[in-house]
Design a protein around this motif. Structure first.
Motif, PDB file in Angstrom:
ATOM      1  N   ASP A  14     -53.721  15.005 -18.476  1.00 33.21           N
ATOM      2  CA  ASP A  14     -54.682  16.499 -18.526  1.00 33.21           C
ATOM      3  C   ASP A  14     -56.199  15.576 -19.041  1.00 33.21           C
ATOM      4  O   ASP A  14     -56.983  16.690 -19.269  1.00 33.21           O
ATOM      5  N   VAL A  37     -56.009  21.550 -22.478  1.00 33.92           N
ATOM      6  CA  VAL A  37     -55.177  21.291 -21.181  1.00 33.92           C
ATOM      7  C   VAL A  37     -55.644  22.316 -20.110  1.00 33.92           C
ATOM      8  O   VAL A  37     -55.638  21.771 -18.918  1.00 33.92           O
ATOM      9  N   GLU A  63     -48.486  12.239 -23.822  1.00 35.25           N
ATOM     10  CA  GLU A  63     -48.005  13.602 -23.262  1.00 35.25           C
ATOM     11  C   GLU A  63     -49.052  14.291 -22.354  1.00 35.25           C
ATOM     12  O   GLU A  63     -48.876  14.668 -21.561  1.00 35.25           O
ATOM     13  N   HIS A  64     -50.440  13.915 -22.917  1.00 34.45           N
ATOM     14  CA  HIS A  64     -51.633  14.582 -22.431  1.00 34.45           C
ATOM     15  C   HIS A  64     -52.513  13.601 -21.577  1.00 34.45           C
ATOM     16  O   HIS A  64     -53.536  14.121 -21.258  1.00 34.45           O
TER      17      HIS A  64
END
Length: 255
Positions: free
Chosen positions: A176, A130, A172-173
């Protein structure tokens, strides 16, 4: 091929059949490979073989059920080989019994390795990805998660959990620039499969049944898996996330 030059890959269960084949293929394509395994001698053998071929690799003792041990192994690997850009969660464990013959103690062991251990690895490696805004995570599940498998109820449940985990983390990522995907092996000639085969009432009959049911006419070999794993780990798959692919010779054809 040098598509992974400058990138470090952690492979859990790296001393085993699929794990060692994946370590060798990642290294052949330029990655620096951290071979994680509870079998430290086996991990060293894989790393030594990679270095003998001119690749970069190091072995790290790691029991993925031990969170402090996971944190220590990840820190040691990154100190030795650089920040983790690729994580392949391959380590697994199975007990082949009908569900009603299993015990809660066996469930706990299966869940600890096949689900909680994978959570540990994600939780230890993801913060760095991240921070760097880059990562490729490939989770090795099983076709048992997609279509079920007699005698593997708890294992299948854990592997199905990996599918849900992967898809959720992919969402969620995504911002990122970290992708999460799943490779599901079918029956593959590994130590785990050998235990299953030898425990059958009629092993030869079972093997023949597999051969007949698999369209390509054979069970998988460890070297059949790294191609799909390396694709998901590569920038060729930069726009692919939250996906599941079976490598099973056509035994399962899930949409």
């Amino acid at each position: 091929m040098a598509q992974f030059d400058g990138r470090m890959a952690i492979v859990t269960g790296g001393a085993g059949g699929i794990g060692s084949a994946t370590c060798r293929q990642l290294a052949a394509r330029g990655a620096a490979v951290a071979v994680f395994d509870r079998d430290e001698a086996g991990a060293r053998n894989v790393a030594d073989a990679i270095r003998a071929e001119g690749g970069r690799a190091a072995a790290f003792l790691c029991d993925i059920t031990d969170r402090p041990g996971v944190d220590a192994a990840v820190a040691a690997a990154e100190a030795a080989l650089g920040p983790a850009a690729i994580l392949v969660n391959n380590a697994g464990f199975d007990i082949f019994k009908p569900f009603l013959k299993t015990t809660p103690a066996e469930w706990e062991k299966l869940i600890a390795v096949n689900l909680v251990g994978v959570l540990h690895m994600h939780h230890a490696v993801l913060p760095g990805m991240v921070e760097r805004k880059y990562g490729r995570v490939v989770n090795i599940a099983s076709d048992a998660a997609r279509v079920g498998s007699t005698g593997e109820a708890v294992y299948a449940a854990c592997k199905a959990g990996l599918l849900g985990l992967t898809k959720t983390l992919a969402r969620e990522h995504a911002r990122d620039a970290i992708t999460f995907n799943v490779v599901c092996p079918g029956p593959t000639d590994t130590n785990l499969f050998e235990e299953f085969w030898r425990g059958a009432a009629n092993p030869d009959k079972l093997m023949e049944a597999f051969r007949r049911s698999i369209p390509l006419g054979r069970i998988g070999a460890p070297d059949d898996l790294p191609g799909a794993i390396c694709f998901f780990a590569s920038d060729d798959a930069a726009y692919v996330t939250g996906q599941v692919i079976s490598v099973s010779g056509g035994l399962s054809m899930a949409g």
